[in-house]
Design a protein around this motif. Structure first.
Motif, PDB file in Angstrom:
ATOM      1  N   ALA A 107       0.851  -1.196   0.000  1.00  0.00           N
ATOM      2  CA  ALA A 107       0.000   0.000   0.000  1.00  0.00           C
ATOM      3  C   ALA A 107       0.886   1.244   0.000  1.00  0.00           C
ATOM      4  CB  ALA A 107      -0.925  -0.013   1.211  1.00  0.00           C
ATOM      5  N   TYR A 114       2.791  -2.381 -11.189  1.00  0.00           N
ATOM      6  CA  TYR A 114       1.675  -1.838 -10.419  1.00  0.00           C
ATOM      7  C   TYR A 114       0.504  -2.827 -10.384  1.00  0.00           C
ATOM      8  CZ  TYR A 114      -1.522   1.485  -8.340  1.00  0.00           C
ATOM      9  OH  TYR A 114      -2.396   2.101  -7.476  1.00  0.00           O
ATOM     10  N   HIS A 119      -1.627  -6.666  -2.961  1.00  0.00           N
ATOM     11  CA  HIS A 119      -2.131  -5.940  -1.793  1.00  0.00           C
ATOM     12  C   HIS A 119      -3.533  -6.433  -1.438  1.00  0.00           C
ATOM     13  CE1 HIS A 119      -3.391  -2.686   0.867  1.00  0.00           C
ATOM     14  NE2 HIS A 119      -4.421  -2.460   0.063  1.00  0.00           N
ATOM     15  N   GLY A 120      -4.440  -6.427  -2.432  1.00  0.00           N
ATOM     16  CA  GLY A 120      -5.814  -6.859  -2.170  1.00  0.00           C
ATOM     17  C   GLY A 120      -5.868  -8.311  -1.719  1.00  0.00           C
ATOM     18  N   MET A 131      -4.321  -8.752   1.841  1.00  0.00           N
ATOM     19  CA  MET A 131      -5.160  -8.213   2.897  1.00  0.00           C
ATOM     20  C   MET A 131      -6.406  -9.069   3.111  1.00  0.00           C
ATOM     21  SD  MET A 131      -3.829  -5.698   4.379  1.00  0.00           S
ATOM     22  CE  MET A 131      -2.834  -4.215   4.330  1.00  0.00           C
ATOM     23  N   MET A 132      -7.036  -9.506   2.025  1.00  0.00           N
ATOM     24  CA  MET A 132      -8.289 -10.230   2.171  1.00  0.00           C
ATOM     25  C   MET A 132      -8.069 -11.698   2.530  1.00  0.00           C
ATOM     26  SD  MET A 132     -10.408  -7.857   1.634  1.00  0.00           S
ATOM     27  CE  MET A 132     -12.060  -8.306   1.175  1.00  0.00           C
ATOM     28  N   PHE A 192      -4.681 -11.911   5.529  1.00  0.00           N
ATOM     29  CA  PHE A 192      -4.734 -11.166   6.778  1.00  0.00           C
ATOM     30  C   PHE A 192      -6.132 -11.160   7.403  1.00  0.00           C
ATOM     31  CE2 PHE A 192      -5.942  -6.867   8.394  1.00  0.00           C
ATOM     32  CZ  PHE A 192      -5.498  -7.053   9.694  1.00  0.00           C
ATOM     33  N   GLY A 206      -6.046  -8.219 -10.433  1.00  0.00           N
ATOM     34  CA  GLY A 206      -6.878  -7.721  -9.343  1.00  0.00           C
ATOM     35  C   GLY A 206      -7.259  -8.831  -8.392  1.00  0.00           C
ATOM     36  N   LEU A 239     -14.545   0.819   0.361  1.00  0.00           N
ATOM     37  CA  LEU A 239     -14.156  -0.498   0.873  1.00  0.00           C
ATOM     38  C   LEU A 239     -13.154  -0.394   2.010  1.00  0.00           C
ATOM     39  CD1 LEU A 239     -11.277  -2.042  -0.278  1.00  0.00           C
ATOM     40  CD2 LEU A 239     -12.447  -1.651  -2.386  1.00  0.00           C
ATOM     41  N   HIS A 240     -12.309   0.645   1.977  1.00  0.00           N
ATOM     42  CA  HIS A 240     -11.372   0.777   3.099  1.00  0.00           C
ATOM     43  C   HIS A 240     -12.057   1.298   4.360  1.00  0.00           C
ATOM     44  CE1 HIS A 240      -8.430   0.274  -0.153  1.00  0.00           C
ATOM     45  NE2 HIS A 240      -7.688  -0.257   0.789  1.00  0.00           N
ATOM     46  N   LEU A 290     -13.678  -1.949   5.640  1.00  0.00           N
ATOM     47  CA  LEU A 290     -12.758  -2.991   6.104  1.00  0.00           C
ATOM     48  C   LEU A 290     -11.900  -2.505   7.258  1.00  0.00           C
ATOM     49  CD1 LEU A 290     -11.724  -4.436   2.654  1.00  0.00           C
ATOM     50  CD2 LEU A 290     -13.062  -5.581   4.403  1.00  0.00           C
ATOM     51  N   ILE A 291     -11.385  -1.306   7.153  1.00  0.00           N
ATOM     52  CA  ILE A 291     -10.506  -0.826   8.222  1.00  0.00           C
ATOM     53  C   ILE A 291     -11.336  -0.401   9.434  1.00  0.00           C
ATOM     54  CG2 ILE A 291      -8.750   0.877   8.818  1.00  0.00           C
ATOM     55  CD1 ILE A 291      -7.655   0.622   6.039  1.00  0.00           C
ATOM     56  N   VAL A 341     -10.133  -3.524  11.193  1.00  0.00           N
ATOM     57  CA  VAL A 341      -8.789  -3.207  11.688  1.00  0.00           C
ATOM     58  C   VAL A 341      -8.853  -2.426  13.003  1.00  0.00           C
ATOM     59  CG1 VAL A 341      -6.636  -2.037  11.182  1.00  0.00           C
ATOM     60  CG2 VAL A 341      -7.775  -3.347   9.402  1.00  0.00           C
ATOM     61  N   PHE A 389      -8.013   8.384   3.461  1.00  0.00           N
ATOM     62  CA  PHE A 389      -9.087   7.781   2.683  1.00  0.00           C
ATOM     63  C   PHE A 389     -10.245   8.711   2.370  1.00  0.00           C
ATOM     64  CE2 PHE A 389      -6.744   4.129   4.253  1.00  0.00           C
ATOM     65  CZ  PHE A 389      -6.653   3.373   3.098  1.00  0.00           C
ATOM     66  N   MET A 439     -10.269  10.206  -1.077  1.00  0.00           N
ATOM     67  CA  MET A 439     -10.523   9.274  -2.189  1.00  0.00           C
ATOM     68  C   MET A 439     -11.974   9.325  -2.648  1.00  0.00           C
ATOM     69  SD  MET A 439      -8.374   5.883  -1.322  1.00  0.00           S
ATOM     70  CE  MET A 439      -6.634   5.919  -0.910  1.00  0.00           C
ATOM     71  N   ARG A 454      -9.986   3.519 -10.387  1.00  0.00           N
ATOM     72  CA  ARG A 454      -9.088   2.704  -9.562  1.00  0.00           C
ATOM     73  C   ARG A 454      -8.169   1.917 -10.488  1.00  0.00           C
ATOM     74  NH1 ARG A 454     -12.988  -2.112  -7.216  1.00  0.00           N
ATOM     75  NH2 ARG A 454     -11.063  -2.863  -6.270  1.00  0.00           N
TER      76      ARG A 454
HETATM   77  C1  HEM Z   1      -2.939   0.138   5.597  1.00  0.00           C
HETATM   78  C2  HEM Z   1      -3.432   1.087   4.854  1.00  0.00           C
HETATM   79  C3  HEM Z   1      -3.930   0.830   3.447  1.00  0.00           C
HETATM   80  C4  HEM Z   1      -3.679   1.635   2.377  1.00  0.00           C
HETATM   81  C5  HEM Z   1      -2.855   2.925   2.381  1.00  0.00           C
HETATM   82  C6  HEM Z   1      -4.322   1.040   1.238  1.00  0.00           C
HETATM   83  C7  HEM Z   1      -4.273   1.556  -0.054  1.00  0.00           C
HETATM   84  C8  HEM Z   1      -4.891   1.014  -1.161  1.00  0.00           C
HETATM   85  C9  HEM Z   1      -4.924   1.591  -2.465  1.00  0.00           C
HETATM   86  C10 HEM Z   1      -4.254   2.907  -2.848  1.00  0.00           C
HETATM   87  C11 HEM Z   1      -5.645   0.763  -3.271  1.00  0.00           C
HETATM   88  C12 HEM Z   1      -6.051   1.005  -4.713  1.00  0.00           C
HETATM   89  C13 HEM Z   1      -5.145   0.464  -5.720  1.00  0.00           C
HETATM   90  C14 HEM Z   1      -5.641   0.844  -7.078  1.00  0.00           C
HETATM   91  O1  HEM Z   1      -6.848   0.681  -7.350  1.00  0.00           O
HETATM   92  O2  HEM Z   1      -4.825   1.314  -7.866  1.00  0.00           O
HETATM   93  C15 HEM Z   1      -6.072  -0.347  -2.468  1.00  0.00           C
HETATM   94  C16 HEM Z   1      -6.823  -1.410  -2.946  1.00  0.00           C
HETATM   95  C17 HEM Z   1      -7.347  -2.399  -2.134  1.00  0.00           C
HETATM   96  N1  HEM Z   1      -7.175  -2.530  -0.772  1.00  0.00           N
HETATM   97 FE1  HEM Z   1      -6.077  -1.328   0.417  1.00  0.00          FE
HETATM   98  N2  HEM Z   1      -4.958  -0.102   1.619  1.00  0.00           N
HETATM   99  C18 HEM Z   1      -4.761  -0.268   2.975  1.00  0.00           C
HETATM  100  C19 HEM Z   1      -5.264  -1.297   3.769  1.00  0.00           C
HETATM  101  C20 HEM Z   1      -6.126  -2.287   3.338  1.00  0.00           C
HETATM  102  C21 HEM Z   1      -6.747  -3.282   4.187  1.00  0.00           C
HETATM  103  C22 HEM Z   1      -6.542  -3.390   5.698  1.00  0.00           C
HETATM  104  C23 HEM Z   1      -7.506  -4.061   3.376  1.00  0.00           C
HETATM  105  C24 HEM Z   1      -8.367  -5.270   3.725  1.00  0.00           C
HETATM  106  C25 HEM Z   1      -8.627  -5.729   4.883  1.00  0.00           C
HETATM  107  C26 HEM Z   1      -7.372  -3.573   2.032  1.00  0.00           C
HETATM  108  C27 HEM Z   1      -7.993  -4.131   0.928  1.00  0.00           C
HETATM  109  C28 HEM Z   1      -7.878  -3.652  -0.355  1.00  0.00           C
HETATM  110  C29 HEM Z   1      -8.520  -4.257  -1.507  1.00  0.00           C
HETATM  111  C30 HEM Z   1      -9.403  -5.516  -1.493  1.00  0.00           C
HETATM  112  C31 HEM Z   1      -8.185  -3.485  -2.620  1.00  0.00           C
HETATM  113  C32 HEM Z   1      -8.606  -3.715  -4.063  1.00  0.00           C
HETATM  114  C33 HEM Z   1      -7.494  -4.372  -4.820  1.00  0.00           C
HETATM  115  C34 HEM Z   1      -7.856  -4.537  -6.240  1.00  0.00           C
HETATM  116  O3  HEM Z   1      -8.265  -3.545  -6.857  1.00  0.00           O
HETATM  117  O4  HEM Z   1      -7.749  -5.674  -6.737  1.00  0.00           O
HETATM  118  N3  HEM Z   1      -6.523  -2.488   2.043  1.00  0.00           N
HETATM  119  N4  HEM Z   1      -5.595  -0.168  -1.175  1.00  0.00           N
END
Ligand code: HEM
Ligand SMILES: [Cu+2]
Length: 652
Positions: free
Chosen positions: A71, A91, A98-99, A102-103, A106, A161, A412-413, A416-417, A421, A460, A463, A473
Motif C-alpha cells: 500500500a 503496479y 495488496h488486495g 489483505m483479504m 490477513f 486484481g 471499501l477501506h 474494512l478498516i 482493523v 481515505f 478518495m 481505480r
Molecule cells: C494500511 C493502509 C492501506 C492503504 C494505504 C491502502 C491503499 C490502497 C490503495 C491505494 C488501493 C487502490 C489500488 C488501485 O486501485 O490502484 C487499495 C486497494 C485495495 N485494498 Fe487497500 N490499503 C490499505 C489497507 C487495506 C486493508 C486493511 C484491506 C483489507 C482488509 C485492504 C484491501 C484492499 C482491496 C481488497 C483493494 C482492491 C485491490 C484490487 O483492486 O484488486 N486495504 N488499497
C-alpha cells in the motif's frame, strides 16, 4: 520423566485427577500433560491451541505488514502525477497482491487466529476440538501464503486484481504462470479457512463448560460461531471458481469461455457469492471484539443479548443474498438488480440493531476510556461512514456512475478498516495482557490510536472526492491537470501517517513485553471466563473447569450451594469433558490426541501436491501418495498412548 515427544513413559500421573488448585501435584501433572514438547523437534509437534493460535496471529500480522508495504508503495507512486517509480506491469501485481494479501492472508485468518486462541478460554475448555487438524490448517495457510509471496518475488504474482475477472484472467489475456499460481494458492489458503471453521464450530458446540448454555455464551463466541458457519458456505464457492479458472487455463476446459458455451459472468457470480460474505467474515468477528470491549469498559452486560445474537445470524444469512450488487455494471436484467438493491439496504437493519444495542450499553454504563475502548468507539464513526457510502453504492444508478473509481476504494477501506482493523487493534490492546501477562502502555496506545484515527481519514476521505471527480481505480499513474494532484498527495501523506500510527502500536507491544505493568488474571475487571485464569494461561487453560451459571460468570455470584467447578478428569492424559450442544450438560469424556509432527509433514506434502498441480496434472497422481502416507501415520494409534489410557482406566 518425559520422552522426546512429551510423552510420559511412566504411568505415575495416572491416578491423579484434576480439580485441585494451582500448585498441587495434580495441577502440575495437568500442566505437564497439556504442554507442548520442548526443543526443536517439539516445535514441529506443537498442538496446544494457544501455541498454534499465537503463531497464526503473528503470521497474519506479518502478512498485514507486507500488504501495508505494498500500500505504501502504491501511495508513493500515486503521490504525484506521472511518477516513474513503478511501471504498469509491476503496479498491476502490486495492487493484486495488496488486495489478495489483505483479504485472504490477513483479514479472515487473523480473525480465525483470535478465535482459536480465545474461544476455548471463553467457554472454559482445555483445547480446541481437533487440535492436530488445527495445527495442520495453520501450516497449510503458512505455506500457501508464503508461496504466493515467493511467486511475487519471482515476478509471477497475479496481476488481474483480487477478484481476477475472466476473460482478463483467462488463458487468452493472461498467458504465463501468474494467474495459475494465484488461483491455486487462493484455493489452497481457503482450505485452511475451511478447516479452521470446522475446528471452531465443533469446539463451541461440544467443549463448553457445564452450564454454559447457548444463551449464556459470550457474544464474542457467538460472533466467531456465526462467522465459522458463513466460512463453511462461502469458501467452497471461491475454491470452486478458482479451480475452474485453473482448469480453463491448464487443461483447456471452457467454464468461462463464451465462445465454447461457457460464461464469463459465471465467474462473477461464484466469486461474489464468496466475496460479499467475505466482507462479513471480516466484520462479524469485529462485532464480537466490540461486544467484549464495550461491556468491560462500561462495566455492564451488553444491552439486548437476544437481539444481538439474532442480528448476527440475520447478517450472516443476508450477506449471502447481496452478491449481485458487485455486478451492477454487467448486463444482468434490471429487475433482478433491484432485488439486490433492496437486499443490500435490508442488511443495514441488523447492523444498525447492533449499533443501537451498543449505544444503549454505553449510554447506561460508566464509560472508562482506555485504549481498547477508544478503538472500539472509532468503529462508530468510521464504519458508519463506510456503511453510508455502501448504501449509496447499493443504488444501481449511482453505482454505474462511480463504478471502478476511487469512490469504491474509499468505501471499501472505510468498511474494512473501520469494521475490522480498528476493532482488531482494540482487541489486541484488550487481550494483550492475556497473551503476555503485561498491560500495554496507555500513553503510547493513545498516541497510536489518535495518529491512526486522524491519519486514516486524511488518507481515505479524499478518495471519495477523487472518485467523484472521475479518478479510476487500478491506474498506475495519471496526468497532471486533471485536478487530482493535491488530493492524491494528501492521501499519500495520510497513508504514511497511518503507517506510523501502526508502528507506534508495534513499538508499544515490543516494549510492554518487558516493561509493561504486570497484569494478573483480570486487569480490566471483565466478566467472561478467559479472565478467570492466569495471564498467560497455563497449558491446560484451567486447573479446575468452571461450572457456569450466567453469561458473565466473573460478575455473578453463583446460587448458594451450586457447584463451582468440575473435578475428576484425569490429569495424566488429555481427557476432556464433552457437553451437550444446547444446554451444555455433561455428556461423556473423550481423550484428546498427543503432540505429533505429522500434521506438519502432511501440510508439506499437501503443499507439494497443490504446487505441483500448477505445473502438471500428473501431480494429482504422484502428489497424493506422500499425502496419503503422512495422513496414515498421523492417524495410526500409538502404543504408548494406548498404554497410558489403559493405565488411567485401571487407576480409576
Ligand atoms: C494500511 C493502509 C492501506 C492503504 C494505504 C491502502 C491503499 C490502497 C490503495 C491505494 C488501493 C487502490 C489500488 C488501485 O486501485 O490502484 C487499495 C486497494 C485495495 N485494498 Fe487497500 N490499503 C490499505 C489497507 C487495506 C486493508 C486493511 C484491506 C483489507 C482488509 C485492504 C484491501 C484492499 C482491496 C481488497 C483493494 C482492491 C485491490 C484490487 O483492486 O484488486 N486495504 N488499497
Ligand atoms: Cu458486497
Amino acid at each position: 520423566m518425559r520422552g522426546p515427544l512429551g510423552e510420559q513413559p511412566d504411568e505415575s500421573g495416572a491416578h491423579l485427577k484434576d480439580g485441585a488448585p494451582a500448585g498441587s501435584a495434580a495441577a502440575l501433572a495437568l500442566d505437564r500433560t497439556w504442554s507442548d514438547p520442548p526443543g526443536l523437534l517439539g516445535w514441529f509437534c506443537a498442538i496446544n491451541h494457544k501455541t498454534i493460535a499465537t503463531r497464526f496471529l503473528v503470521t497474519t500480522l506479518a502478512f498485514f505488514a507486507l500488504g501495508g508495504l505494498l500500500a505504501a508503495a502504491m501511495r508513493l507512486q500515486l503521490s504525484r502525477p506521472e511518477n516513474g517509480l513503478m511501471g504498469p506491469d509491476l503496479y498491476n501485481q502490486v495492487f493484486t497482491m495488496h488486495g489478495s494479501t489483505m483479504m485472504f492472508l490477513f483479514a479472515v485468518p487473523v480473525m480465525q487466529a483470535m478465535a482459536t486462541y480465545f474461544v476455548p478460554l471463553m467457554i472454559g475448555a482445555r483445547s480446541v476440538a481437533f487440535p492436530r487438524m488445527n495445527a495442520y490448517a495453520y501450516y497449510v495457510f503458512l505455506a500457501g501464503g508464503t508461496m504466493l509471496w515467493i511467486a511475487f518475488a519471482f515476478n509471477s504474482a497475479g496481476d488481474a486484481g483480487w477478484f481476477a475477472y475472466p476473460p482478463l484472467s483467462g488463458p487468452d489475456y493472461s498467458p504465463g504462470k501468474r494467474i495459475d499460481f494465484w488461483a491455486q494458492m487462493i484455493t489452497y489458503t481457503e482450505l485452511a479457512a475451511l478447516l479452521e471453521a470446522v475446528v471452531v464450530i465443533t469446539t463451541v458446540f461440544k467443549l463448553r463448560a457445564p452450564g454454559m448454555t447457548l444463551g449464556r455464551m459470550p457474544l464474542f463466541v457467538w460472533a466467531m460461531l456465526v462467522t465459522a458457519f458463513a466460512v463453511l458456505f462461502a469458501m467452497p464457492a471461491v475454491m470452486l471458481s478458482s479451480t475452474a479458472l485453473l482448469l480453463d487455463r491448464l487443461v483447456g476446459t471452457h467454464f468461462y469461455n463464451p465462445a465454447e458455451g461457457g460464461d464469463a459472468i459465471l465467474w462473477q457470480h461464484l466469486f461474489w457469492f464468496f466475496g460479499h460474505p467475505e466482507v462479513y467474515l471480516i466484520f462479524m468477528p469485529g462485532l464480537g471484539f466490540m461486544s467484549a470491549i464495550i461491556s468491560t469498559f462500561t462495566k455492564r452486560p451488553v444491552f439486548g443479548y437476544t437481539a444481538m445474537v439474532l442480528s448476527l445470524i440475520a447478517t450472516a444469512f443476508l450477506s449471502f443474498g447481496l452478491w449481485v450488487h458487485h455486478m451492477f455494471a454487467t448486463n444482468l436484467p434490471d429487475l433482478g438488480k433491484t432485488f439486490f438493491t433492496a437486499a443490500s439496504m435490508l442488511i443495514a437493519i441488523p447492523s444498525a440493531t447492533q449499533i443501537f444495542c451498543w449505544l444503549a450499553t454505553i449510554g447506561g454504563g460508566r464509560l472508562v476510556l482506555r485504549t481498547p475502548m477508544l478503538y472500539a468507539l472509532s468503529f462508530f464513526f468510521i464504519l458508519v461512514i463506510g456503511g453510508m457510502t455502501g448504501l449509496m453504492l447499493a443504488s444501481v444508478s449511482l453505482d454505474t456512475q462511480v463504478h471502478d473509481t476511487y469512490f469504491v476504494v474509499a468505501h471499501l477501506h472505510y468498511v474494512l478498516i473501520g469494521g475490522a482493523v480498528f476493532p482488531l487493534f482494540g482487541a489486541l490492546y484488550y487481550w494483550y495482557p492475556k497473551f503476555t501477562g503485561r498491560v500495554m502502555s496507555e500513553k503510547l496506545g493513545k498516541a497510536s490510536f489518535w495518529t491512526m484515527f486522524v491519519a486514516f481519514n486524511v488518507a481515505f476521505f479524499p478518495m471519495h472526492v477523487l472518485g467523484l471527480q472521475g479518478m479510476p481505480r487500478r491506474i498506475y499513474t495519471y496526468q497532471s491537470g486533471m485536478g487530482w494532484d493535491g488530493l492524491n498527495l494528501l492521501s499519500s501523506i495520510g497513508s504514511y501517517a497511518f503507517a506510523f500510527g501502526i508502528f507506534l502500536t508495534l513499538a508499544n507491544a515490543i516494549r510492554s513485553r518487558r516493561a509493561g505493568e504486570v497484569a494478573g488474571p483480570d486487569p480490566w475487571g471483565a466478566g467472561t471466563l478467559e479472565w478467570a485464569t492466569d495471564s498467560p494461561p497455563a497449558p491446560p487453560n484451567f486447573h479446575r473447569i468452571p461450572v457456569v451459571h450466567g453469561p458473565y460468570p466473573l460478575w455473578e455470584v453463583p446460587p448458594a450451594g451450586a457447584p463451582t467447578h468440575v473435578a475428576g478428569l484425569s490429569a495424566g492424559i488429555r481427557e476432556h469433558l464433552i457437553t451437550t450442544v444446547i444446554d451444555a450438560k455433561p455428556d461423556h469424556r473423550t481423550t484428546f490426541p498427543a503432540p505429533t509432527p505429522w500434521p506438519f509433514v502432511a501440510a508439506i506434502c499437501t503443499t507439494i501436491l497443490f504446487t505441483g498441480l500448477v505445473f502438471t496434472p500428473w501431480a494429482v497422481v504422484w502428489g497424493t501418495i506422500p499425502v496419503a502416507i503422512a495422513l496414515t501415520i498421523w492417524f495410526w494409534p500409538k502404543r504408548a498412548e494406548v498404554r497410558r489410557a489403559l493405565a488411567v482406566e485401571k487407576a480409576s
